[in-house]
Design a protein around this motif. Structure first.
Motif, PDB file in Angstrom:
ATOM      1  N   GLY A 192      30.346  34.885  34.450  1.00 57.15           N
ATOM      2  CA  GLY A 192      30.010  34.511  33.082  1.00 57.15           C
ATOM      3  C   GLY A 192      28.835  35.295  32.538  1.00 57.15           C
ATOM      4  N   HIS A 193      27.827  35.517  33.379  1.00 54.77           N
ATOM      5  CA  HIS A 193      26.650  36.259  32.946  1.00 54.77           C
ATOM      6  C   HIS A 193      26.930  37.755  32.756  1.00 54.77           C
ATOM      7  N   PHE A 194      27.687  38.331  33.686  1.00 56.88           N
ATOM      8  CA  PHE A 194      27.818  39.791  33.713  1.00 56.88           C
ATOM      9  C   PHE A 194      29.068  40.332  33.035  1.00 56.88           C
ATOM     10  N   LEU A 195      30.052  39.488  32.764  1.00 59.63           N
ATOM     11  CA  LEU A 195      31.301  39.987  32.199  1.00 59.63           C
ATOM     12  C   LEU A 195      31.120  40.710  30.860  1.00 59.63           C
ATOM     13  N   PRO A 196      30.293  40.208  29.942  1.00 57.81           N
ATOM     14  CA  PRO A 196      30.129  40.961  28.691  1.00 57.81           C
ATOM     15  C   PRO A 196      29.672  42.400  28.915  1.00 57.81           C
ATOM     16  N   GLY A 197      28.756  42.596  29.851  1.00 64.91           N
ATOM     17  CA  GLY A 197      28.308  43.949  30.159  1.00 64.91           C
ATOM     18  C   GLY A 197      29.373  44.764  30.859  1.00 64.91           C
ATOM     19  N   LEU A 198      30.105  44.143  31.777  1.00 64.54           N
ATOM     20  CA  LEU A 198      31.177  44.842  32.481  1.00 64.54           C
ATOM     21  C   LEU A 198      32.231  45.355  31.501  1.00 64.54           C
ATOM     22  N   LEU A 199      32.506  44.561  30.486  1.00 64.09           N
ATOM     23  CA  LEU A 199      33.518  44.954  29.494  1.00 64.09           C
ATOM     24  C   LEU A 199      33.073  46.149  28.659  1.00 64.09           C
ATOM     25  N   GLN A 200      31.783  46.454  28.670  1.00 64.28           N
ATOM     26  CA  GLN A 200      31.273  47.593  27.910  1.00 64.28           C
ATOM     27  C   GLN A 200      31.260  48.888  28.718  1.00 64.28           C
ATOM     28  N   ARG A 201      31.535  48.796  30.006  1.00 63.74           N
ATOM     29  CA  ARG A 201      31.513  49.981  30.855  1.00 63.74           C
ATOM     30  C   ARG A 201      32.839  50.733  30.754  1.00 63.74           C
ATOM     31  N   PRO A 202      32.837  52.047  31.003  1.00 61.37           N
ATOM     32  CA  PRO A 202      34.100  52.801  30.967  1.00 61.37           C
ATOM     33  C   PRO A 202      35.145  52.247  31.928  1.00 61.37           C
ATOM     34  N   GLU A 203      34.732  51.873  33.127  1.00 57.65           N
ATOM     35  CA  GLU A 203      35.583  51.175  34.083  1.00 57.65           C
ATOM     36  C   GLU A 203      34.693  50.267  34.923  1.00 57.65           C
ATOM     37  N   ALA A 204      35.209  49.106  35.266  1.00 59.29           N
ATOM     38  CA  ALA A 204      34.406  48.135  36.006  1.00 59.29           C
ATOM     39  C   ALA A 204      35.314  47.321  36.920  1.00 59.29           C
ATOM     40  N   VAL A 205      34.681  46.659  37.891  1.00 54.43           N
ATOM     41  CA  VAL A 205      35.455  45.859  38.832  1.00 54.43           C
ATOM     42  C   VAL A 205      34.689  44.605  39.201  1.00 54.43           C
ATOM     43  N   VAL A 206      35.424  43.503  39.350  1.00 56.44           N
ATOM     44  CA  VAL A 206      34.912  42.266  39.927  1.00 56.44           C
ATOM     45  C   VAL A 206      35.643  42.055  41.238  1.00 56.44           C
ATOM     46  N   VAL A 207      34.897  41.899  42.314  1.00 51.72           N
ATOM     47  CA  VAL A 207      35.479  41.618  43.626  1.00 51.72           C
ATOM     48  C   VAL A 207      35.022  40.235  44.059  1.00 51.72           C
ATOM     49  N   ASN A 208      35.954  39.332  44.256  1.00 56.64           N
ATOM     50  CA  ASN A 208      35.651  38.003  44.787  1.00 56.64           C
ATOM     51  C   ASN A 208      36.107  37.934  46.239  1.00 56.64           C
ATOM     52  N   VAL A 209      35.170  37.719  47.133  1.00 56.27           N
ATOM     53  CA  VAL A 209      35.485  37.646  48.560  1.00 56.27           C
ATOM     54  C   VAL A 209      35.845  36.199  48.889  1.00 56.27           C
ATOM     55  N   THR A 210      37.111  35.967  49.200  1.00 53.65           N
ATOM     56  CA  THR A 210      37.563  34.636  49.580  1.00 53.65           C
ATOM     57  C   THR A 210      37.731  34.598  51.095  1.00 53.65           C
ATOM     58  N   SER A 211      38.921  34.355  51.596  1.00 58.67           N
ATOM     59  CA  SER A 211      39.152  34.262  53.039  1.00 58.67           C
ATOM     60  C   SER A 211      40.638  34.103  53.278  1.00 58.67           C
ATOM     61  N   GLY A 212      41.086  34.481  54.460  1.00 61.09           N
ATOM     62  CA  GLY A 212      42.450  34.161  54.841  1.00 61.09           C
ATOM     63  C   GLY A 212      42.683  32.659  54.827  1.00 61.09           C
ATOM     64  N   LEU A 213      41.607  31.888  54.990  1.00 55.44           N
ATOM     65  CA  LEU A 213      41.715  30.426  54.974  1.00 55.44           C
ATOM     66  C   LEU A 213      41.949  29.876  53.576  1.00 55.44           C
ATOM     67  N   ALA A 214      41.868  30.727  52.560  1.00 57.23           N
ATOM     68  CA  ALA A 214      42.248  30.309  51.213  1.00 57.23           C
ATOM     69  C   ALA A 214      43.765  30.180  51.104  1.00 57.23           C
ATOM     70  N   ILE A 215      44.490  30.834  51.996  1.00 56.24           N
ATOM     71  CA  ILE A 215      45.950  30.758  52.015  1.00 56.24           C
ATOM     72  C   ILE A 215      46.413  29.510  52.754  1.00 56.24           C
ATOM     73  N   ALA A 216      45.811  29.274  53.911  1.00 60.96           N
ATOM     74  CA  ALA A 216      46.148  28.093  54.718  1.00 60.96           C
ATOM     75  C   ALA A 216      44.879  27.642  55.425  1.00 60.96           C
ATOM     76  N   PRO A 217      44.465  26.376  55.263  1.00 59.22           N
ATOM     77  CA  PRO A 217      43.179  25.925  55.797  1.00 59.22           C
ATOM     78  C   PRO A 217      43.216  25.591  57.276  1.00 59.22           C
ATOM     79  N   ARG A 218      42.014  25.487  57.857  1.00 60.13           N
ATOM     80  CA  ARG A 218      41.849  25.028  59.232  1.00 60.13           C
ATOM     81  C   ARG A 218      41.071  23.724  59.212  1.00 60.13           C
ATOM     82  N   SER A 219      41.297  22.896  60.218  1.00 59.25           N
ATOM     83  CA  SER A 219      40.669  21.563  60.236  1.00 59.25           C
ATOM     84  C   SER A 219      39.164  21.643  60.424  1.00 59.25           C
TER      85      SER A 219
END
Length: 240
Positions: A115-142
């Motif tokens: 939310g804070h950085f997206l306005p600036g990212l949209l002004q760049r010639p090219e930009a990327v957002v990388v969200n690091v999740t996990s294989g456990l986002a597909i199927a959880p462990r107890s």
């Protein structure tokens, strides 16, 4: 994306996967900013040529303070990597304070920073957002219900964000690591673990090649099994 000459912000970038991502981006010619709550790892990062800022991303005020510290700076890559386990074991009471902290750091903080950085990212010639999740986002462990829930939530958000930003200059990548040898997994997760360096290399490659997802290491096999039988995958992973 041509990484050379770009500016990257890597949260949780003073140790583990985040530090390795920062090092590899730096080696490819990027200017890299990392953040941490503790001064000691920040100073070590500075000695490696990284710009380091003290920030506590487990609170909304901490996220706002980091954004304010970088106000007006061109950011081309926002890499949301910071996270914590927030786990509790079988038969143990749920630590609500720790749970709230984990939910904010793992899920809310990436949303706040986007939310804070997206306005600036949209002004760049090219930009990327990388969200690091996990294989456990597909199927959880107890053994990690809070962690799994936050990563599944971030995975869902990332997929929607990618669709919403289609046609813009901002590319959205989800990185799904397997079990990686980091401070968070030592003493908590047994068995074979991927190196942080190897994990980071696959994430950096995904940035360079504009991939939609970085299914890292054994997560490639997990995705294959899930595509054949989601129910079987869940039965296997819940016992992991």
């Amino acid at each position: 994306m041509d990484i050379n000459g770009k500016t990257a912000l890597v949260t949780g970038g003073t140790e583990g996967i985040g530090l390795e991502i920062a090092r590899q981006l730096l080696a490819k010619g990027a200017k890299v900013i990392v953040c941490s709550r503790r001064e000691e790892p920040l100073e070590s990062a500075r000695l490696e040529g990284l710009e380091a800022i003290q920030a506590d991303l487990s609170t909304a005020d901490g996220c706002s303070a980091l954004a304010a510290a970088l106000s007006g700076r061109p950011i081309d890559m926002l890499i949301n990597n910071a996270g914590m386990s927030g786990n509790f074991g079988p038969g143990e009471p749920l630590d609500l304070a720790l749970t709230d902290q984990a939910i904010f750091l793992n899920l809310n903080a990436p949303l706040h920073l986007i939310g804070h950085f997206l306005p600036g990212l949209l002004q760049r010639p090219e930009a990327v957002v990388v969200n690091v999740t996990s294989g456990l986002a597909i199927a959880p462990r107890s053994g990690g219900p809070v962690y799994c829930a936050t990563k599944a939530g971030l995975r869902s958000f990332t997929q929607s964000l990618r669709h919403n930003l289609r046609g813009t200059n901002v590319h959205v990548i989800e990185a799904l690591p397997p079990v990686v040898d980091t401070a968070m997994t030592r003493g908590r997760v047994n068995g074979k673990k991927m190196s942080a360096q190897g994990c980071a290399a696959e994430i950096v490659d995904a940035i360079a090649t504009n991939a939609k997802e970085a299914n890292v290491g054994m997560v490639k096999l997990l995705r294959l099994v899930y595509s054949i039988s989601p129910a079987l995958t869940r039965r296997i992973m819940i016992k992991f």
